[in-house]
Design a protein around this motif. Sequence first.
Motif, PDB file in Angstrom:
ATOM      1  N   SER A 325       0.846  -1.188   0.000  1.00  0.00           N
ATOM      2  CA  SER A 325       0.000   0.000   0.000  1.00  0.00           C
ATOM      3  C   SER A 325       0.882   1.238   0.000  1.00  0.00           C
ATOM      4  CB  SER A 325      -0.928   0.013   1.223  1.00  0.00           C
ATOM      5  OG  SER A 325      -0.175   0.030   2.429  1.00  0.00           O
ATOM      6  N   CYS A 326       0.370   2.327  -0.583  1.00  0.00           N
ATOM      7  CA  CYS A 326       1.113   3.587  -0.559  1.00  0.00           C
ATOM      8  C   CYS A 326       0.170   4.710  -0.166  1.00  0.00           C
ATOM      9  CB  CYS A 326       1.776   3.876  -1.910  1.00  0.00           C
ATOM     10  SG  CYS A 326       0.642   4.335  -3.243  1.00  0.00           S
ATOM     11  N   ILE A 332       5.517   3.512   1.657  1.00  0.00           N
ATOM     12  CA  ILE A 332       4.985   2.297   1.044  1.00  0.00           C
ATOM     13  C   ILE A 332       5.084   1.221   2.112  1.00  0.00           C
ATOM     14  CG2 ILE A 332       5.231   0.592  -0.801  1.00  0.00           C
ATOM     15  CD1 ILE A 332       6.793   2.717  -2.386  1.00  0.00           C
ATOM     16  N   LYS A 333       3.981   0.576   2.403  1.00  0.00           N
ATOM     17  CA  LYS A 333       3.980  -0.466   3.434  1.00  0.00           C
ATOM     18  C   LYS A 333       3.748  -1.838   2.806  1.00  0.00           C
ATOM     19  CE  LYS A 333       2.562   2.483   7.296  1.00  0.00           C
ATOM     20  NZ  LYS A 333       3.839   2.340   8.057  1.00  0.00           N
ATOM     21  N   THR A 348       8.297  -1.086   6.072  1.00  0.00           N
ATOM     22  CA  THR A 348       7.855   0.245   5.655  1.00  0.00           C
ATOM     23  C   THR A 348       8.989   0.925   4.894  1.00  0.00           C
ATOM     24  OG1 THR A 348       6.337   0.519   7.529  1.00  0.00           O
ATOM     25  CG2 THR A 348       7.060   2.522   6.409  1.00  0.00           C
ATOM     26  N   HIS A 349       8.693   1.343   3.682  1.00  0.00           N
ATOM     27  CA  HIS A 349       9.675   2.053   2.855  1.00  0.00           C
ATOM     28  C   HIS A 349       9.307   3.531   2.835  1.00  0.00           C
ATOM     29  CE1 HIS A 349      12.537   2.730  -0.415  1.00  0.00           C
ATOM     30  NE2 HIS A 349      11.607   3.477  -0.984  1.00  0.00           N
ATOM     31  N   LYS A 350      10.254   4.382   3.207  1.00  0.00           N
ATOM     32  CA  LYS A 350      10.013   5.824   3.262  1.00  0.00           C
ATOM     33  C   LYS A 350      10.333   6.479   1.926  1.00  0.00           C
ATOM     34  CE  LYS A 350       9.322   8.356   6.186  1.00  0.00           C
ATOM     35  NZ  LYS A 350       8.052   9.062   6.540  1.00  0.00           N
ATOM     36  N   LEU A 358       0.468   2.534  -7.232  1.00  0.00           N
ATOM     37  CA  LEU A 358       1.365   1.391  -7.275  1.00  0.00           C
ATOM     38  C   LEU A 358       1.002   0.476  -8.432  1.00  0.00           C
ATOM     39  CD1 LEU A 358       1.528   0.260  -3.532  1.00  0.00           C
ATOM     40  CD2 LEU A 358       3.262   1.556  -4.778  1.00  0.00           C
ATOM     41  N   SER A 359       2.021  -0.101  -9.037  1.00  0.00           N
ATOM     42  CA  SER A 359       1.823  -1.150 -10.017  1.00  0.00           C
ATOM     43  C   SER A 359       3.067  -2.010 -10.003  1.00  0.00           C
ATOM     44  CB  SER A 359       1.579  -0.571 -11.414  1.00  0.00           C
ATOM     45  OG  SER A 359       1.136  -1.579 -12.304  1.00  0.00           O
TER      46      SER A 359
END
Length: 430
Positions: A325-326, A332-333, A348-350, A358-359
Amino acid sequence: MDIETDGRFGNKRMHNRLGPGSGGGPSSTNGRVCNFWREGRCNRFPCPFLHSELPEAAAPPKRPSGPGGNVWRNPNAGGRGGGRGHSRWGRGPGGASAAVTHRPPDRPCKYFLAGTECSYGDRCRYPHSYCISDSITMLTLLKGHEKGVTGIALPTGWSDKLYSGSKDGTVRMWDCQTGQCAGVIPMGREVGCMINEGPWLFIGIPDGVKVWNMQTSAEMSLTGPAGQVYALAVASELLFAATQDGRILAWRFSATTNCFEPAASLDGHKLAVVSLIVGGMRLYSASMDKTIRVWDLATLQCIQTLSDHTDVVMSVLCWDQFLLSCSLDQTIKVWAATESGNLEVTYTHKEEQGALALSGMPDAQSKPVLLCSLNDNTVRLYDLPSFSDRGRIFSKQEIRAIQMGPGGLFFTGDGTGELKVWQWVDGAQT
């Protein structure tokens, strides 16, 4: 060497000094690089600062920290928020933090990107390209929409056309062989989203969904939504529409009446639902109320509400057994199921900007790559699960529509109405 320039900065004489020992001028005693030279507009002669980049310091050797390999598996080893145990998310080969071995330039030439002539031409130090990546190439640019592209569909096997919907209230058909516009379908209302399933093309508009059968040319309109329809999904012989008033409406196709008939209303979100994705026997919905809801497709009941984001959840994506999810909260989790069956954040990406869409798809070597659109008018490409940088796509305005295609093709549509066709290339991964 003296260079005469007659471009952006007026007729200025620029002294190009390559640094100490190069014979281009006196040695600098401060070891600093001239900021004006970096911007291409230093007119000092002699300049007390270097007119060349300092040599990069050699990177210290990396120490291995655990077993190697990018492993796609449930990395949840206890603990919410991820990053503990044996998680491979955000980690490169060897289990250490991902190290990007290739760092492309930060951005392309701003004059090229704006569509104006760059006076430096081939001498410009910034790339004249819509992307900075050695993994993808742009095949063509399709122009015609007058406002932002909000939906893209490529009904492979049912049509030889590419379809794009826009806020300008039209759907355009593009010939896949020539790249020319083959027709314009007026919707009369702003297009909010578009998907295809089999011979059906579904188009979300305010207060309804337009349906077109590409095989029979049959058309119909589905009513019931209140406000704009932002997302559509098909699962379990049901069509789902995410609406501005927070509901998710469902229709079922009836062979008897040859129409789509209302089947259910999934209620629970407090604000607009902006993204839908189906994975397994679950429907996932993302909302402006900062939550993600998980719906059981067998019962159409909400079985879990995910509340870890702190701002609007803009997009959700299923990949293997993971949910991604973003959000506008600049994260982005990655979610994975625990032993109890509930989803929890495992990584978790910061980001430095809010994330919009997202794709994902495999690259030319069949390795998984995530595409994430940000509100700085870029799309970031990441290897999964390491989140190593694979490059960036740039646009004049933000990209809201990303659609995958066959044969390594994918498409992006931006806020100006431009539609770009991309393809993965068989370059070695860096």
